[in-house]
Design an enzyme around this catalytic site. Structure first.
Site, PDB file in Angstrom:
ATOM      1  N   HIS A  90      -3.292   4.258  -2.580  1.00 23.80           N
ATOM      2  CA  HIS A  90      -4.282   3.425  -1.887  1.00 23.80           C
ATOM      3  C   HIS A  90      -4.899   4.194  -0.720  1.00 23.80           C
ATOM      4  CE1 HIS A  90      -1.526   0.143  -3.503  1.00 23.80           C
ATOM      5  NE2 HIS A  90      -2.697  -0.161  -4.020  1.00 23.80           N
ATOM      6  N   LEU A 135       0.822  -1.224   0.000  1.00 25.77           N
ATOM      7  CA  LEU A 135       0.000   0.000   0.000  1.00 25.77           C
ATOM      8  C   LEU A 135       0.852   1.268   0.000  1.00 25.77           C
ATOM      9  CD1 LEU A 135      -2.790  -0.959   2.576  1.00 25.77           C
ATOM     10  CD2 LEU A 135      -2.694  -1.409   0.112  1.00 25.77           C
TER      11      LEU A 135
END
Ligand code: PAF
Length: 266
Positions: A38, A34
Site C-alpha cells: 500500500h 496497510l
C-alpha cells in the site's frame, strides 16, 4: 497532518475544493491493514497529486459466507499514522451505515474479466468489489486511482468498469511489492505462522519456475504445479495463463495467496 473523514458529503466537499483550485486528486482504496505494498501506491499517488485520499473500508459485499470478514485485520489508528507519515492528505474511513445505509439492491457486475481464477474460487467476490469501487469512485469524483498488480483480475475489472461506464477516473496499475524472499505483500500474510510464512515462498517460486519452463518450451502450468506439489503444507487452488501472464493461487494452511507475473518479463 492527515484529515480523517467519515462522511460522504465531507469527502465531496474537500475534494471539490482541491479540484476547484486546479489541483488533481489521487485515490488509493484499501481494506486497511496497510503494508509496504500500500505504501508504494500511496507514495506514487502523493507524488502525482495535489491531494491524496486513502479509503479504509472492510467491504462486507466482497466477502462470501464463511470467509474472513470478521477476522480481517483491522488497526485504524496504525493505518492513519502510517498514511500520515507518507504525506496522505485525507483518510476516508466510513462506518458501515455511511456506505450502506440499506443493503444495496443496485450492484455492478463486470462480465468476462471476472470469470475464472478468483471469480471461480470466490463466487460473488468481484461483484462486491465492483460495487464498492463504483461507489467509492462516485464519492471521490474525478481522480487518478492506484491499484496493485498483485490483484490482476481486480485491476482488469476496474479498468473495464471505468471504460464501460465512462467514469472520470484514470486507473494506474502499480507493480507488486515483494519481501526479500519474493513473497508478494498482502494483509493476509498476518494470518501465517513462521513455518507457513516459509512455505509461502513457494507461490512466487512456482511462478518463476513456470516462466523459466515456458522459456525452455515446456508447459508452464505443469512446471508450476509440480513445484507447489513438492511443498508440504500447501495446496494449489489454480494456475492459469491469461493476458500473457502466469497466475497462481495457493493455500498455505487455510490462507489463500495469489500472485502473477508476465511470461515475457525479464
Ligand atoms: O484490493 C482491495 O483492497 C479491495 O478489493 C478494494 C479495491 C479496496 C475494494 O474493497
Amino acid at each position: 497532518m492527515i484529515e480523517r473523514l467519515e462522511r460522504v458529503d465531507e469527502v465531496r466537499d474537500r475534494l471539490d475544493r482541491v479540484r476547484r483550485g486546479g489541483g488533481g486528486v489521487g485515490f488509493v482504496p484499501t481494506l486497511g491493514a496497510l503494508h509496504d505494498g500500500h505504501a508504494a501506491l500511496l507514495r506514487r499517488a502523493v507524488s502525482e497529486s495535489s491531494a491524496t485520499v486513502l479509503s479504509v473500508f472492510v467491504n462486507p459485499l466482497q466477502f462470501a459466507e464463511g470467509e474472513d470478514f470478521d477476522a480481517y485485520p483491522r488497526d485504524l489508528e496504525r493505518d492513519l499514522a502510517f498514511a500520515a507519515s507518507l504525506g496522505v492528505t485525507f483518510a476516508f474511513t466510513p462506518p458501515l451505515g455511511e456506505m450502506y445505509p440499506r443493503p444495496p439492491v443496485t450492484t455492478v457486475s463486470v462480465g468476462d474479466v471476472t470469470s475464472g481464477m478468483e471469480g471461480e474460487r470466490r463466487p460473488g467476490h468481484f461483484s462486491g468489489v465492483a460495487t464498492v469501487v463504483a461507489k467509492l469512485f462516485t464519492i471521490v469524483g474525478p481522480c487518478r486511482a492506484y491499484f496493485g498488480e498483485k490483484d490482476w483480475q481486480q485491476l482488469q475489472l476496474v479498468r473495464r468498469m471505468v471504460e464501460d461506464l465512462s467514469m472520470p477516473v484514470t486507473v494506474v496499475g502499480c507493480p507488486t511489492v515483494r519481501d526479500e524472499h519474493g513473497v508478494a505483500l498482502s494483509s493476509r500474510l498476518a494470518y501465517l505462522d513462521d513455518d507457513e510464512r516459509q512455505a509461502a515462498r513457494v507461490v512466487h517460486a512456482a511462478l518463476l519456475d513456470g516462466r523459466e519452463g515456458h522459456g525452455r518450451g515446456e508447459d508452464a502450468l505443469a512446471v508450476a504445479r509440480r513445484r507447489v506439489a513438492a511443498e508440504p503444507g500447501t495446496r494449489l487452488s489454480y494456475v492459469a495463463v491469461r493476458d500473457d501472464r502466469l497466475h497462481i493461487a495457493v493455500y498455505v494452511g487455510s490462507v489463500c495467496l495469489i500472485d502473477n507475473l508476465g511470461l515475457a518479463d525479464p
